[in-house]
Design an enzyme around this catalytic site. Structure first.
Site, PDB file in Angstrom:
ATOM      1  N   SER A 202       0.797  -1.225   0.000  1.00 41.33           N
ATOM      2  CA  SER A 202       0.000   0.000   0.000  1.00 41.33           C
ATOM      3  C   SER A 202       0.830   1.276   0.000  1.00 41.33           C
ATOM      4  O   SER A 202       0.344   2.313  -0.430  1.00 41.33           O
ATOM      5  CB  SER A 202      -0.983   0.005   1.169  1.00 41.33           C
ATOM      6  OG  SER A 202      -0.432  -0.556   2.317  1.00 41.33           O
ATOM      7  N   HIS A 230      -5.243  -3.518  -2.841  1.00 39.96           N
ATOM      8  CA  HIS A 230      -4.946  -2.507  -3.870  1.00 39.96           C
ATOM      9  C   HIS A 230      -4.916  -3.086  -5.284  1.00 39.96           C
ATOM     10  O   HIS A 230      -4.600  -2.371  -6.235  1.00 39.96           O
ATOM     11  CB  HIS A 230      -3.611  -1.830  -3.575  1.00 39.96           C
ATOM     12  CG  HIS A 230      -3.650  -1.018  -2.325  1.00 39.96           C
ATOM     13  ND1 HIS A 230      -4.251   0.224  -2.264  1.00 39.96           N
ATOM     14  CD2 HIS A 230      -3.208  -1.283  -1.078  1.00 39.96           C
ATOM     15  CE1 HIS A 230      -4.158   0.693  -1.034  1.00 39.96           C
ATOM     16  NE2 HIS A 230      -3.547  -0.210  -0.294  1.00 39.96           N
ATOM     17  N   LYS A 261     -12.049   0.087  -2.019  1.00 41.62           N
ATOM     18  CA  LYS A 261     -11.087   0.799  -2.853  1.00 41.62           C
ATOM     19  C   LYS A 261     -11.595   0.813  -4.295  1.00 41.62           C
ATOM     20  O   LYS A 261     -12.522   1.552  -4.604  1.00 41.62           O
ATOM     21  CB  LYS A 261      -9.698   0.198  -2.650  1.00 41.62           C
ATOM     22  CG  LYS A 261      -9.193   0.614  -1.266  1.00 41.62           C
ATOM     23  CD  LYS A 261      -7.936  -0.024  -0.786  1.00 41.62           C
ATOM     24  CE  LYS A 261      -7.629   0.543   0.612  1.00 41.62           C
ATOM     25  NZ  LYS A 261      -6.740  -0.263   1.399  1.00 41.62           N
TER      26      LYS A 261
HETATM   27  C1  LIG Z   1      -6.890  -0.500   2.877  1.00 39.72           C
HETATM   28  C2  LIG Z   1      -6.284  -1.807   3.172  1.00 39.72           C
HETATM   29  C3  LIG Z   1      -6.932  -2.729   3.991  1.00 39.72           C
HETATM   30  C4  LIG Z   1      -8.177  -2.367   4.749  1.00 39.72           C
HETATM   31  O1  LIG Z   1      -9.296  -2.303   3.950  1.00 39.72           O
HETATM   32  P1  LIG Z   1     -10.546  -1.448   4.446  1.00 39.72           P
HETATM   33  O2  LIG Z   1     -11.697  -2.027   3.713  1.00 39.72           O
HETATM   34  O3  LIG Z   1     -10.251  -0.036   4.088  1.00 39.72           O
HETATM   35  O4  LIG Z   1     -10.645  -1.646   5.928  1.00 39.72           O
HETATM   36  C5  LIG Z   1      -6.371  -3.976   4.141  1.00 39.72           C
HETATM   37  N1  LIG Z   1      -5.212  -4.288   3.537  1.00 39.72           N
HETATM   38  C6  LIG Z   1      -4.548  -3.419   2.766  1.00 39.72           C
HETATM   39  C7  LIG Z   1      -3.284  -3.835   2.103  1.00 39.72           C
HETATM   40  C8  LIG Z   1      -5.057  -2.145   2.566  1.00 39.72           C
HETATM   41  O5  LIG Z   1      -4.393  -1.264   1.847  1.00 39.72           O
END
Ligand SMILES: *Cc1c(COP(=O)(O)O)cnc(C)c1O
Length: 408
Positions: A202, A230, A261
């Site tokens: 991320s 991602h 996302k």
């Molecule tokens: C954003 C993210 C999460 C968490 O996801 P949410 O639905 O926003 O809680 C988990 N793992 C990674 C690698 C992320 O970037």
């Protein structure tokens, strides 16, 4: 008598001094991938003491947005909003209970089936968030007497799941298969073993060596969990993620994703075999003890999955845009580390310099978040450019020019 919370003043001042205190952003209007309007929190401008006339534009500021995870431009897509509205009209808003009691609606169930179909797995299960999916899944799979092997740059939700589980945690250097292999060879006496990794990382935007991880997991009899937060919707022929891109999706038995996302909705999920999903439904504590997300979030995600299927140009445009940005940065002598995705970091190091660069970019009309510890290791503070398929090449060219002037 002093207030027992008085220590917070010192603690916050300490964050300030080290350039680590975050200020909250207030977005006005929709999250629209490439554009953002935020409430201005620059104190000078609010007090009217800033004499630069260009900057006196009232309280709301429109910026080009390089700080969203709305990679496919779906968060504000009217089709997704319409699906959510219709679901609210038909089923109301709240889910009202955890899924095991009465919170799991027909829309949740349909989304779980569609996610399994999308991922090509037997089953899938919804969590209140991707964070909850990681924490719940890891802690349900390993515990005392077991071991976890975790990449040092894994997401905080993976780290927290590891800590909560009570298993021994062996952190291996970023993407270092050799070191992981040594850990695995030394740890033969543990009962269960679990390898965990982000697929697209991320903060650095680089990718896990999945083929090597699959091979090591198989050779050493370890479970393998890959977090595609991602990569879902972005990589792979069908948009399944990086596992599909490098053709190991069938060899990765535990796949975590988020609806929040690329899919522009809200919630997290795990895809895998029926027995895995059955176990998680019984033993993953955030699933058992948290209220199900509003059914409308499932309706929105169902529509997003259809769009991912019908509009592959969104992911191919985004991937091409990312390649072109990385090439431009390289041509202009700016480094983006080992990014291989739509997440493009510029490591600056000192958190105060990162904050200053982000503020300067904002003055020039670009929202590029400065990322500081604890989101990255000490000394690795960076500007994080997130691209979406909505960005235009004119917006990109202008950003690169600004980056060259500010950091070059
Ligand atoms: C954003 C993210 C999460 C968490 O996801 P949410 O639905 O926003 O809680 C988990 N793992 C990674 C690698 C992320 O970037």
């Amino acid at each position: 008598m002093s207030d027992p919370l008085d220590w917070l003043d010192d603690a916050l001042t300490n964050l300030d001094r080290r350039g680590l205190r975050r200020s909250l952003v207030e977005r006005v209007g929709p999250q629209r991938g490439d554009r953002i309007e935020i409430t201005d929190t620059n104190p000078q401008r609010q007090q009217g003491t800033d004499t630069n006339p260009q900057r006196q534009q009232g309280r709301a500021r429109r910026l080009i947005n390089f700080g969203s995870n709305d990679y496919l431009g779906l968060a504000a897509d009217p089709r997704i909003a319409a699906a959510a509205k219709q679901a609210i009209d038909e089923t109301g808003w709240g889910a009202g209970a955890s899924p095991l009691v009465t919170g799991r609606s027909a829309l949740h169930a349909e989304l779980e089936r569609k996610l399994a179909e999308f991922e090509g797995t037997e089953a899938a299960i919804l969590f209140p968030s991707g964070y909850a999916a990681n924490v719940g899944t890891i802690a349900a799979l390993v515990g005392k007497g077991d071991a976890i092997y975790s990449d040092e740059l894994n997401h905080a939700s993976i780290i927290d799941g590891c800590r909560l589980s009570g298993a021994v945690i062996e952190v291996f250097a970023h993407r270092d298969l050799g070191q992981l292999k040594e850990h695995l060879l030394r740890g033969r006496s543990y009962r269960q073993r679990l390898i965990v990794t982000d697929s697209v990382f991320s903060m650095t935007g680089d990718v896990a060596p999945l083929a090597g991880l699959v091979e090591l997991a198989e050779r050493h009899g370890a479970m393998l969990l890959v977090d595609e937060a991602h990569a879902t919707g972005v990589f792979g022929e069908h948009g399944r993620g990086w596992c599909e891109e490098v053709r190991v999706d069938e060899a990765v038995p535990i796949r975590v994703g988020t609806l929040s996302k690329s899919l522009g909705s809200h919630g997290g999920f795990v895809a895998g075999s029926q027995r895995l999903i059955d176990w998680l439904a019984n033993r993953a504590r955030p699933y058992v003890f948290s209220t199900a997300a509003p059914p409308a979030a499932s309706a929105a995600a169902l529509t997003a999955l259809e769009i991912v299927h019908k509009e592959p140009h969104r992911r191919t445009d985004l991937r091409e845009l990312a390649i072109s940005v990385r090439r431009q940065l390289l041509d202009r002598g700016l480094s983006y580390g080992s990014s291989f995705s739509q997440i493009i970091p510029m490591v600056i190091g000192d958190p105060r310099r990162v904050a200053a660069a982000a503020a300067e970019l904002r003055e020039r009309g670009y929202f590029v978040p400065g990322i500081r510890p604890p989101s990255v290791p000490e000394g690795q503070s960076l500007l994080r450019i997130s691209l979406t398929c909505l960005h235009t090449s004119a917006q990109i060219d202008a950003l690169v020019d600004a980056l060259v002037e500010i950091t070059g």
